[in-house]
Design an enzyme around this catalytic site. Structure first.
Site, PDB file in Angstrom:
ATOM      1  NE  ARG A   1     -10.522 -24.867   5.942  1.00 33.02           N
ATOM      2  CZ  ARG A   1      -9.657 -25.234   6.884  1.00 33.02           C
ATOM      3  NH1 ARG A   1      -9.855 -26.360   7.562  1.00 33.02           N
ATOM      4  NH2 ARG A   1      -8.602 -24.487   7.155  1.00 33.02           N
ATOM      5  CD  GLU A   2     -18.962 -27.414   9.861  1.00 32.18           C
ATOM      6  OE1 GLU A   2     -18.280 -26.355   9.907  1.00 32.18           O
ATOM      7  OE2 GLU A   2     -19.095 -28.182  10.819  1.00 32.18           O
TER       8      GLU A   2
ATOM      9  CG  ASP B   1     -18.483 -34.671   4.569  1.00 29.38           C
ATOM     10  OD1 ASP B   1     -18.096 -35.774   4.191  1.00 29.38           O
ATOM     11  OD2 ASP B   1     -18.291 -34.224   5.708  1.00 29.38           O
TER      12      ASP B   1
ATOM     13  CD  GLU C   1     -22.630 -34.367   6.776  1.00 31.97           C
ATOM     14  OE1 GLU C   1     -22.423 -35.362   7.475  1.00 31.97           O
ATOM     15  OE2 GLU C   1     -22.518 -33.194   7.193  1.00 31.97           O
TER      16      GLU C   1
ATOM     17  CG  HIS D   1      -9.172 -28.425  15.192  1.00 34.02           C
ATOM     18  ND1 HIS D   1      -8.472 -29.352  14.435  1.00 34.02           N
ATOM     19  CD2 HIS D   1      -8.524 -27.241  15.035  1.00 34.02           C
ATOM     20  CE1 HIS D   1      -7.440 -28.760  13.862  1.00 34.02           C
ATOM     21  NE2 HIS D   1      -7.459 -27.478  14.205  1.00 34.02           N
TER      22      HIS D   1
ATOM     23  CD  GLU E   1     -15.859 -36.908   6.411  1.00 33.10           C
ATOM     24  OE1 GLU E   1     -17.021 -36.530   6.603  1.00 33.10           O
ATOM     25  OE2 GLU E   1     -15.215 -37.591   7.227  1.00 33.10           O
TER      26      GLU E   1
END
Length: 390
Positions: free
Chosen positions: A197-198, A169, A171, A194, A167
């Site tokens: 990597r935001e 993203d 957001e 788990h 994924e």
């Protein structure tokens, strides 16, 4: 091949004519890899996946409006979804029950199950799967009070690989009146949820005033997120990442949904439907990518992985000027970095070492949030205290 560059006066005249005659909006310029690429109309490349009447096509299908209210039901993107082939019996028996609108006749279809009356929104997806490419949309976000609202523009294969999905993203996280929207990027590979990597950013403009381009470059060696012409994040494939680097074909999605449980200050502020409907507009839907069709051509994924299709045009590294712009944006606007979150990751993930120069550790607190200076305020005041970031 990109269109020949026009002389500056001619380009200005063309731009003014387009704005006057077509009213496309989206005045912010897209990233260079998309210059000269024609936007797709909705029916040329996309299909609705949930939201019933909460998806509206405008300007001949070249603009899409997604709305969030209490009349439709959905799930968080990718949370509860299943991927099926589409034999005739399944289409006849199941699609009317699952709110799938106009699925492509031959392609696999994402079926989103209706589970909860508390989650409302709408979404659409690309009709094709892709392995590498450049994906972009001009987006205008809901104005006024938008706490708990999440708008997402992302690539995913969670419908195909439930436990090992990839994924990428964008957001957009709404906020209370008077507070700005936050933008979050994330990278997952091979089910590595788990180890999210935001990164989270504030923006140097109001994303509710006008359209701005948000783009994702995905190649076999790097991932780059863009806001308008500026690259804001680069993830370079490193041996230490292993399968955590996305490497399987993905579809492109755009959604709006209720993220009250976490989106605004950890769930402190929830969606207030008194301000509904919340509308997010998407325009300039651009894809320059290598399409994969496992059913019709089992070799298509291997061709894309080897650099075939459009992806072979996108392997050039960022130029020096772009790198400088990225460094400036990251220092000024990064509000959370997983690489500096020592409460979550006592030992930083392997790829973080490469980014230390752009985001020095002194900028962040132990929870990965950017440090904000408080004014001296008497005996209790001190400099360097971390403040809440909404």
């Amino acid at each position: 091949m990109a269109s020949p560059r026009l002389p500056v006066p001619s380009l200005a005249v063309v731009a003014l004519l387009l704005l006057a005659l077509c009213g496309q909006g989206a005045r912010a310029r897209p990233p260079p890899p998309l210059h000269g690429v024609r936007p797709l109309a909705f029916d040329e490349g996309y299909t609705q996946i949930f939201g019933s009447a909460n998806l509206a096509l405008l300007r001949g299908g070249r603009r899409v409006r997604l709305t969030l209210d209490e009349t439709t039901v959905s799930t968080e993107h990718g949370a509860v979804s299943f991927f099926f082939s589409l034999p005739d019996f399944l289409a006849a028996a199941c699609l009317p029950l699952m709110n799938v609108v106009n699925p492509p006749a031959t392609a696999p279809v994402l079926l989103v199950f209706l589970l909860s009356d508390s989650d409302a929104g709408a979404g659409f997806a690309s009709q094709d799967l892709f392995l590498h490419g450049f994906f972009s949309a001009a987006i205008k976000l809901p104005a006024d009070y938008a706490a708990g609202v999440v708008v997402a523009f992302y690539l995913s294969n969670g419908d195909v690989y439930e436990k090992t999905h990839d994924e990428l993203d964008f957001e957009f996280l709404g906020n209370v009146r008077g507070r700005e929207w936050r933008v979050q990027t994330n990278v997952y590979g091979n089910g590595s949820t788990h180890a999210g990597r935001e990164e989270r950013y504030d923006l140097p403009f109001d994303p509710t005033d006008d359209f701005h381009h948000y783009s994702i470059l995905w190649t076999s060696q790097r991932i780059i997120f863009y806001v308008d012409e500026t690259p804001i994040r680069e993830v370079v494939r490193a041996p230490a990442m292993g399968a955590a680097f996305p490497s399987k074909p993905m579809s492109l999605y755009a959604t709006i949904w209720d993220g009250s449980a976490w989106a605004t200050l950890g769930g402190r502020y929830r969606v207030n439907y008194k301000y509904a409907p919340f509308a997010a507009d998407f325009a300039d839907l651009l894809i320059r990518a290598c399409a994969v069709d496992p059913a019709a051509d089992p070799r298509s994924a291997a061709t894309c992985a080897a650099g075939g299709g459009a992806a072979d045009l996108l392997l050039e590294p960022l130029a020096g000027e772009q790198r400088a712009a990225m460094a400036a944006f990251r220092r000024a606007h990064t509000s959370y970095s997983y690489c500096h979150d020592r409460r979550r990751y006592p030992v930083a993930l392997a790829e973080c070492a490469a980014g230390q120069r752009l985001l020095p550790a002194r900028m962040f607190g132990p929870d990965g949030m950017k440090r904000h200076r408080r004014r001296r305020g008497g005996a209790g005041g001190r400099r360097g205290a971390q403040d809440d970031v909404m």
